[in-house]
Design an enzyme around this catalytic site. Structure first.
Site, mmCIF file in Angstrom:
data_model
loop_
_atom_site.group_PDB
_atom_site.id
_atom_site.type_symbol
_atom_site.label_atom_id
_atom_site.label_comp_id
_atom_site.label_asym_id
_atom_site.label_seq_id
_atom_site.Cartn_x
_atom_site.Cartn_y
_atom_site.Cartn_z
ATOM 1 N N LYS A 126 0.804 -1.221 0.000
ATOM 2 C CA LYS A 126 0.000 0.000 0.000
ATOM 3 C C LYS A 126 0.841 1.277 0.000
ATOM 4 O O LYS A 126 2.027 1.271 0.307
ATOM 5 C CB LYS A 126 -0.989 -0.025 1.165
ATOM 6 C CG LYS A 126 -2.099 -1.042 0.913
ATOM 7 C CD LYS A 126 -3.261 -0.943 1.858
ATOM 8 C CE LYS A 126 -4.397 -1.872 1.400
ATOM 9 N NZ LYS A 126 -5.535 -1.885 2.339
ATOM 10 N N ARG A 160 -3.950 -10.191 4.550
ATOM 11 C CA ARG A 160 -4.251 -10.170 3.118
ATOM 12 C C ARG A 160 -2.983 -9.757 2.381
ATOM 13 O O ARG A 160 -2.443 -8.669 2.622
ATOM 14 C CB ARG A 160 -5.397 -9.196 2.853
ATOM 15 C CG ARG A 160 -5.979 -9.259 1.467
ATOM 16 C CD ARG A 160 -7.217 -8.367 1.367
ATOM 17 N NE ARG A 160 -7.847 -8.485 0.046
ATOM 18 C CZ ARG A 160 -7.491 -7.766 -1.011
ATOM 19 N NH1 ARG A 160 -6.516 -6.858 -0.894
ATOM 20 N NH2 ARG A 160 -8.103 -7.932 -2.163
#
Length: 285
Positions: free
Chosen positions: A227, A262
């Protein structure tokens, strides 16, 4: 992990959480932020899913709509055309649990009929009023995430008077919606929504206080893989070059009792999680 829930119930399955569990990301989209277009071909998607199983994934998360900041929504029909064939193909080849990454109840319903076991709803049941009903009717396990606004606008307002309190309140609202629909306690997990309606500093604050989320009594899912906040820390614009930063968040998550991660890079995430778990528990897996 004896202090935490050791299993998570899904449709026709029981996910083992006695050790860290990696949720392998399988985006069958043309526009996801780090792997868009890589797995739109059915056979390539199938092979990627099977490879992630070999690499240590405990479940596979299939998504047909990008939720990167600024992304535009796709129609129900388009999302179904992307995900249903992949779920059906995977179910023919593996018994590994599968989650459908969607906030649309009709997509969730048909994904469950195709062989999925869990629903991973970034909206925590708030975008589609029928989602809780579908989860109940299909006996799906449910990942409830916190976000503020839909992906196309969520980064336009990342100011909070008290971020941790507002995330907790949002997750409690989602939990209440699940319980009101009759969904069992053992079917739920919570996700603070790193990168969803939060700026880099907010993400760091949430990561520093992940153990706060144990107050709900559910397993915690953490999604930090590749991210942008990691890119800002490392001054790295290429999402695929953020692996080391991702693994740091996995290890710190394990130390705070997170049980599900995840990840795009399954094997490295699995290895990092197991070493962190062994250190925390002071025993070999």
């Amino acid at each position: 992990m004896s202090r935490y829930a050791r299993t998570l119930k899904g449709r026709d399955c029981l996910l083992d959480l006695s050790q860290p569990c990696i949720m392998g990301v399988l985006n069958v989209t043309p526009d996801s932020f780090s792997d868009g277009g890589q797995f739109v071909d059915l056979q390539i998607a199938l092979q990627q899913g099977l490879q992630m199983e070999k690499d240590g994934a405990g479940l596979l998360d299939v998504g047909g709509e990008s939720t990167r900041p600024g992304s535009a929504p796709v129609s129900v029909d388009e999302e179904l055309a992307r995900v249903v064939p992949v779920i059906e193909a995977l179910r023919q080849e593996t018994s590994l649990p599968i989650s459908i990454d969607t906030s649309k109840s009709e997509v969730a319903r048909k994904a469950m009929l195709a062989g999925a076991n869990f629903i991973n709803d970034i909206s925590g049941l708030t975008f589609d009023v029928k989602m809780a009903e579908v989860a109940k009717e299909t006996s799906a396990g449910l990942f409830l995430m916190h976000t503020r606004g839909r992906p196309d606008v969520m980064q336009q307002n990342t100011e909070y008077s008290d971020l941790r309190e507002e995330v907790a309140e949002g997750l409690q609202q989602s939990i209440d919606l699940a319980f009101a629909a009759g969904i069992e306690h053992g079917c739920l997990a919570v996700d603070p929504g790193i990168g969803f309606g939060k700026d880099a500093e907010g993400n760091l604050e949430l990561l520093h206080h992940l153990d706060d989320l144990h107050c709900f009594g559910f397993p915690i899912l953490l999604g930090t893989s590749r991210k942008s906040f990691i890119g800002k820390i490392l001054q790295q614009d290429d999402p695929k070059k953020r692996l080391a930063g991702t693994l740091a968040t996995v290890a710190l998550g394990v130390e705070q009792g997170v049980q599900l991660f995840r990840a795009h890079d399954v094997r490295p995430a699995f290895d990092a999680a197991m070493v962190a778990w062994a250190i925390r528990e002071k025993k070999l897996p």
